[in-house]
Design a protein around this motif. Structure first.
Motif, PDB file in Angstrom:
ATOM      1  N   SER A   4       0.855  -1.237   0.117  1.00 52.34           N
ATOM      2  CA  SER A   4      -0.092   0.054  -0.168  1.00 52.34           C
ATOM      3  C   SER A   4       0.741   1.188   0.063  1.00 52.34           C
ATOM      4  O   SER A   4       2.173   1.155   0.393  1.00 52.34           O
ATOM      5  CB  SER A   4      -1.000   0.224   1.198  1.00 52.34           C
ATOM      6  N   GLU A   5       0.400   2.275  -0.366  1.00 53.89           N
ATOM      7  CA  GLU A   5       1.248   3.580  -0.351  1.00 53.89           C
ATOM      8  C   GLU A   5       1.551   3.983   0.922  1.00 53.89           C
ATOM      9  O   GLU A   5       2.657   4.278   1.122  1.00 53.89           O
ATOM     10  CB  GLU A   5       0.285   4.751  -0.839  1.00 53.89           C
ATOM     11  N   ARG A   8       4.527   1.738   1.563  1.00 54.44           N
ATOM     12  CA  ARG A   8       5.730   2.149   0.829  1.00 54.44           C
ATOM     13  C   ARG A   8       6.547   3.420   1.392  1.00 54.44           C
ATOM     14  O   ARG A   8       7.581   3.464   1.455  1.00 54.44           O
ATOM     15  CB  ARG A   8       5.363   2.568  -0.471  1.00 54.44           C
ATOM     16  N   ARG A   9       5.562   4.302   1.957  1.00 54.03           N
ATOM     17  CA  ARG A   9       6.214   5.513   2.616  1.00 54.03           C
ATOM     18  C   ARG A   9       6.916   4.970   3.664  1.00 54.03           C
ATOM     19  O   ARG A   9       8.082   5.843   4.260  1.00 54.03           O
ATOM     20  CB  ARG A   9       5.095   6.442   2.977  1.00 54.03           C
TER      21      ARG A   9
END
Length: 120
Positions: A4-5, A8-9
């Motif tokens: 998911s974003e 990832r972050r």
């Protein structure tokens, strides 16, 4: 299946934290994010264990951030491989390396299990 974003972050922030002196040399950060069985094939060709990389002597790190050509791939549900190119300046000389890190998600968060740097 991609991360998911948010995942990832989080992974990018952790990888970049390894290049920031204020986090890289923080005892709590190191104890929390280097796996008990961590090892590294260094850019120099030397092999380092966890006890070799945990250091508290804050040193300048002149790394280019954000990390170049960064990619994240899922190896399994709780394992990520991050690859990127590093540019670090030592005594006025820029050293470049292809980098690869393996991160595992645990009940307490992400830990780095392996890292490799190959000069180019």
């Amino acid at each position: 299946m991609q991360f998911s974003e948010i995942e990832r972050r989080e992974l990018i922030a952790l990888e970049e934290a390894m290049w920031r002196p204020e986090t890289r040399f923080a005892p709590e950060f190191q104890q929390r994010h280097f796996a008990a069985d961590f090892f590294e094939f260094g850019r120099s060709g030397r092999v380092y264990g966890r006890s070799d990389v945990i250091r508290f002597d804050d040193q300048p790190i002149a790394a280019k951030l954000p990390l170049l050509n960064l990619e994240i791939r899922r190896l399994d549900t709780d394992t990520a491989q991050i690859t990127y190119d590093s540019e670090v300046t030592y005594d006025g000389i820029v050293e470049r390396a292809h980098r690869s890190s393996i991160w595992s998600r645990t009940a307490h968060g992400w830990i780095m299990r392996f890292h490799q740097g190959t000069p180019f």
